[in-house]
Structure formats: structure tokens, C-alpha cells
Scaffold this motif. Structure first.
Motif, PDB file in Angstrom:
ATOM      1  N   LEU A  37       0.888  -1.226   0.040  1.00  0.00           N
ATOM      2  CA  LEU A  37       0.027   0.167  -0.083  1.00  0.00           C
ATOM      3  C   LEU A  37       0.957   0.939   0.002  1.00  0.00           C
ATOM      4  CD1 LEU A  37      -2.742  -0.924   2.418  1.00  0.00           C
ATOM      5  CD2 LEU A  37      -3.014  -1.057  -0.026  1.00  0.00           C
ATOM      6  N   LEU A  38       1.963   1.262   0.732  1.00  0.00           N
ATOM      7  CA  LEU A  38       2.661   2.413   0.816  1.00  0.00           C
ATOM      8  C   LEU A  38       3.548   2.474  -0.678  1.00  0.00           C
ATOM      9  CD1 LEU A  38       4.209   2.098   4.367  1.00  0.00           C
ATOM     10  CD2 LEU A  38       2.857   3.730   3.564  1.00  0.00           C
ATOM     11  N   GLU A  39       4.023   1.538  -0.987  1.00  0.00           N
ATOM     12  CA  GLU A  39       4.631   1.702  -2.293  1.00  0.00           C
ATOM     13  C   GLU A  39       3.626   2.204  -3.575  1.00  0.00           C
ATOM     14  OE1 GLU A  39       6.199  -2.372  -2.999  1.00  0.00           O
ATOM     15  OE2 GLU A  39       7.992  -1.798  -2.002  1.00  0.00           O
ATOM     16  N   ASP A  40       2.326   1.869  -3.448  1.00  0.00           N
ATOM     17  CA  ASP A  40       1.621   2.436  -4.336  1.00  0.00           C
ATOM     18  C   ASP A  40       1.128   3.951  -3.977  1.00  0.00           C
ATOM     19  OD1 ASP A  40       1.074  -0.321  -5.407  1.00  0.00           O
ATOM     20  OD2 ASP A  40      -0.905  -0.460  -4.577  1.00  0.00           O
ATOM     21  N   THR A  41       1.046   4.084  -2.584  1.00  0.00           N
ATOM     22  CA  THR A  41       0.902   5.682  -2.540  1.00  0.00           C
ATOM     23  C   THR A  41       2.243   6.331  -2.789  1.00  0.00           C
ATOM     24  OG1 THR A  41      -0.348   4.977  -0.417  1.00  0.00           O
ATOM     25  CG2 THR A  41       0.496   7.178  -0.492  1.00  0.00           C
ATOM     26  N   LYS A  42       3.511   5.923  -2.652  1.00  0.00           N
ATOM     27  CA  LYS A  42       4.767   6.422  -3.090  1.00  0.00           C
ATOM     28  C   LYS A  42       4.634   6.846  -4.732  1.00  0.00           C
ATOM     29  CE  LYS A  42       9.638   5.815  -3.005  1.00  0.00           C
ATOM     30  NZ  LYS A  42      10.824   5.199  -2.485  1.00  0.00           N
ATOM     31  N   GLN A  43       4.197   5.784  -5.488  1.00  0.00           N
ATOM     32  CA  GLN A  43       3.992   5.890  -6.669  1.00  0.00           C
ATOM     33  C   GLN A  43       3.282   6.957  -7.427  1.00  0.00           C
ATOM     34  OE1 GLN A  43       6.231   4.387  -8.820  1.00  0.00           O
ATOM     35  NE2 GLN A  43       5.229   5.668 -10.519  1.00  0.00           N
ATOM     36  N   SER A  44       1.906   7.206  -6.533  1.00  0.00           N
ATOM     37  CA  SER A  44       0.919   8.180  -6.806  1.00  0.00           C
ATOM     38  C   SER A  44       1.723   9.339  -6.746  1.00  0.00           C
ATOM     39  CB  SER A  44      -0.172   7.964  -5.884  1.00  0.00           C
ATOM     40  OG  SER A  44      -1.180   8.956  -5.879  1.00  0.00           O
ATOM     41  N   PHE A  45       2.345   9.798  -5.459  1.00  0.00           N
ATOM     42  CA  PHE A  45       2.939  10.934  -5.076  1.00  0.00           C
ATOM     43  C   PHE A  45       4.072  11.306  -6.174  1.00  0.00           C
ATOM     44  CE2 PHE A  45       1.666  10.335  -0.485  1.00  0.00           C
ATOM     45  CZ  PHE A  45       0.892  11.037  -0.631  1.00  0.00           C
ATOM     46  N   LYS A  46       4.894  10.314  -6.743  1.00  0.00           N
ATOM     47  CA  LYS A  46       5.797  10.501  -7.702  1.00  0.00           C
ATOM     48  C   LYS A  46       5.038  11.265  -8.842  1.00  0.00           C
ATOM     49  CE  LYS A  46       9.530   7.552  -6.573  1.00  0.00           C
ATOM     50  NZ  LYS A  46      10.258   6.172  -7.031  1.00  0.00           N
ATOM     51  N   GLU A  47       4.028  10.466  -9.252  1.00  0.00           N
ATOM     52  CA  GLU A  47       3.318  11.141 -10.484  1.00  0.00           C
ATOM     53  C   GLU A  47       2.807  12.514 -10.397  1.00  0.00           C
ATOM     54  OE1 GLU A  47       0.426   7.897 -11.441  1.00  0.00           O
ATOM     55  OE2 GLU A  47       1.679   6.415 -11.497  1.00  0.00           O
ATOM     56  N   GLN A  48       2.143  12.745  -9.257  1.00  0.00           N
ATOM     57  CA  GLN A  48       1.903  14.010  -8.678  1.00  0.00           C
ATOM     58  C   GLN A  48       2.934  15.143  -8.984  1.00  0.00           C
ATOM     59  OE1 GLN A  48      -0.733  14.435  -5.324  1.00  0.00           O
ATOM     60  NE2 GLN A  48      -1.261  12.222  -5.571  1.00  0.00           N
ATOM     61  N   VAL A  49       4.106  14.848  -8.563  1.00  0.00           N
ATOM     62  CA  VAL A  49       5.431  15.632  -8.611  1.00  0.00           C
ATOM     63  C   VAL A  49       5.618  15.866  -9.995  1.00  0.00           C
ATOM     64  CG1 VAL A  49       7.725  15.889  -8.219  1.00  0.00           C
ATOM     65  CG2 VAL A  49       6.260  14.945  -6.143  1.00  0.00           C
ATOM     66  N   LYS A  50       5.888  14.616 -10.994  1.00  0.00           N
ATOM     67  CA  LYS A  50       5.932  14.903 -12.386  1.00  0.00           C
ATOM     68  C   LYS A  50       4.989  15.760 -12.865  1.00  0.00           C
ATOM     69  CE  LYS A  50       8.149  10.654 -12.765  1.00  0.00           C
ATOM     70  NZ  LYS A  50       7.921   9.243 -13.612  1.00  0.00           N
ATOM     71  N   ASN A  51       3.742  15.770 -12.843  1.00  0.00           N
ATOM     72  CA  ASN A  51       2.637  16.481 -13.125  1.00  0.00           C
ATOM     73  C   ASN A  51       2.641  18.085 -12.860  1.00  0.00           C
ATOM     74  OD1 ASN A  51       1.114  14.285 -14.497  1.00  0.00           O
ATOM     75  ND2 ASN A  51      -0.023  13.820 -12.913  1.00  0.00           N
ATOM     76  N   LEU A  52       3.171  18.031 -11.600  1.00  0.00           N
ATOM     77  CA  LEU A  52       3.276  19.403 -10.828  1.00  0.00           C
ATOM     78  C   LEU A  52       4.396  20.170 -11.669  1.00  0.00           C
ATOM     79  CD1 LEU A  52       2.313  21.434  -8.748  1.00  0.00           C
ATOM     80  CD2 LEU A  52       3.996  20.463  -7.199  1.00  0.00           C
ATOM     81  N   GLU A  53       5.601  19.389 -11.786  1.00  0.00           N
ATOM     82  CA  GLU A  53       6.586  19.959 -12.549  1.00  0.00           C
ATOM     83  C   GLU A  53       6.231  20.319 -13.995  1.00  0.00           C
ATOM     84  OE1 GLU A  53       9.846  20.781 -11.848  1.00  0.00           O
ATOM     85  OE2 GLU A  53       8.925  20.499  -9.684  1.00  0.00           O
ATOM     86  N   ARG A  54       5.385  19.506 -14.742  1.00  0.00           N
ATOM     87  CA  ARG A  54       4.891  19.784 -16.122  1.00  0.00           C
ATOM     88  C   ARG A  54       4.203  21.008 -16.176  1.00  0.00           C
ATOM     89  NH1 ARG A  54       4.673  14.014 -17.676  1.00  0.00           N
ATOM     90  NH2 ARG A  54       3.132  13.792 -15.888  1.00  0.00           N
ATOM     91  N   GLU A  55       3.266  21.237 -15.152  1.00  0.00           N
ATOM     92  CA  GLU A  55       2.460  22.582 -14.878  1.00  0.00           C
ATOM     93  C   GLU A  55       3.373  23.726 -14.934  1.00  0.00           C
ATOM     94  OE1 GLU A  55      -0.681  22.353 -12.159  1.00  0.00           O
ATOM     95  OE2 GLU A  55      -1.314  20.104 -12.601  1.00  0.00           O
ATOM     96  N   SER A  56       4.345  23.507 -13.832  1.00  0.00           N
ATOM     97  CA  SER A  56       5.200  24.593 -13.588  1.00  0.00           C
ATOM     98  C   SER A  56       5.831  25.021 -14.742  1.00  0.00           C
ATOM     99  CB  SER A  56       6.129  24.167 -12.465  1.00  0.00           C
ATOM    100  OG  SER A  56       7.224  25.271 -12.149  1.00  0.00           O
ATOM    101  N   GLN A  57       6.546  24.144 -15.563  1.00  0.00           N
ATOM    102  CA  GLN A  57       7.165  24.297 -16.812  1.00  0.00           C
ATOM    103  C   GLN A  57       6.101  25.179 -17.933  1.00  0.00           C
ATOM    104  OE1 GLN A  57       8.645  20.827 -18.244  1.00  0.00           O
ATOM    105  NE2 GLN A  57      10.493  20.908 -16.804  1.00  0.00           N
TER     106      GLN A  57
END
Length: 79
Positions: A37-57
């Protein structure tokens, strides 16, 4: 050959060890489940970080196109 029988104390000790082993195996299973469950949550957060970086760019590109290169000194006032 003579049949040997364990004492009640020996049987109880064996049962106690088996119970402890079963509890340990169950607990290990729970830990592994939580890790999944924690690994799934971590993966979700990583995807959110990538999306946030794209939005920022994208926002940075839009602002650069509109205002040119520069730096915002105060994010509250936009100056």
C-alpha cells in the motif's frame, strides 16, 4: 520398537511455539501488505510531482512568452 509418547508439557511447548510461529507469519503478512500500500501511495505521489513539474514548466513558458525572461521577486504581489 517401543512407541514413545511426549509429555503434556512437551506437547504444550510445541503448541506454544507453533502458535508463536503462526502469529509471526501473520504479522509479517500484514507488514508486507502495508508495504504494498505504501509503495502504491509513493508511486502516486511521484506521478503528482511529475505532473506538478509539467504544470510549472507550462506556466513558466506562458509567463516568459507574455512578459519575457525575468524573475518574480514577490509571489504574493506578483512584482
Amino acid at each position: 520398537m517401543e512407541k514413545k509418547v511426549l509429555t503434556q508439557e512437551e506437547v504444550n511447548s510445541l503448541r506454544e511455539l507453533q502458535t508463536k510461529q503462526n502469529e509471526l507469519i501473520f504479522s509479517l503478512g500484514q507488514v508486507e501488505y502495508q508495504i504494498i500500500l505504501l509503495e502504491d501511495t509513493k508511486q502516486s505521489f511521484k506521478e503528482q510531482v511529475k505532473n506538478l513539474e509539467r504544470e510549472s514548466q507550462i506556466l513558466g513558458q506562458k509567463l516568459t512568452e507574455k512578459y519575457g525572461s525575468g524573475k518574480i521577486d514577490n509571489i504574493v504581489t506578483g512584482k
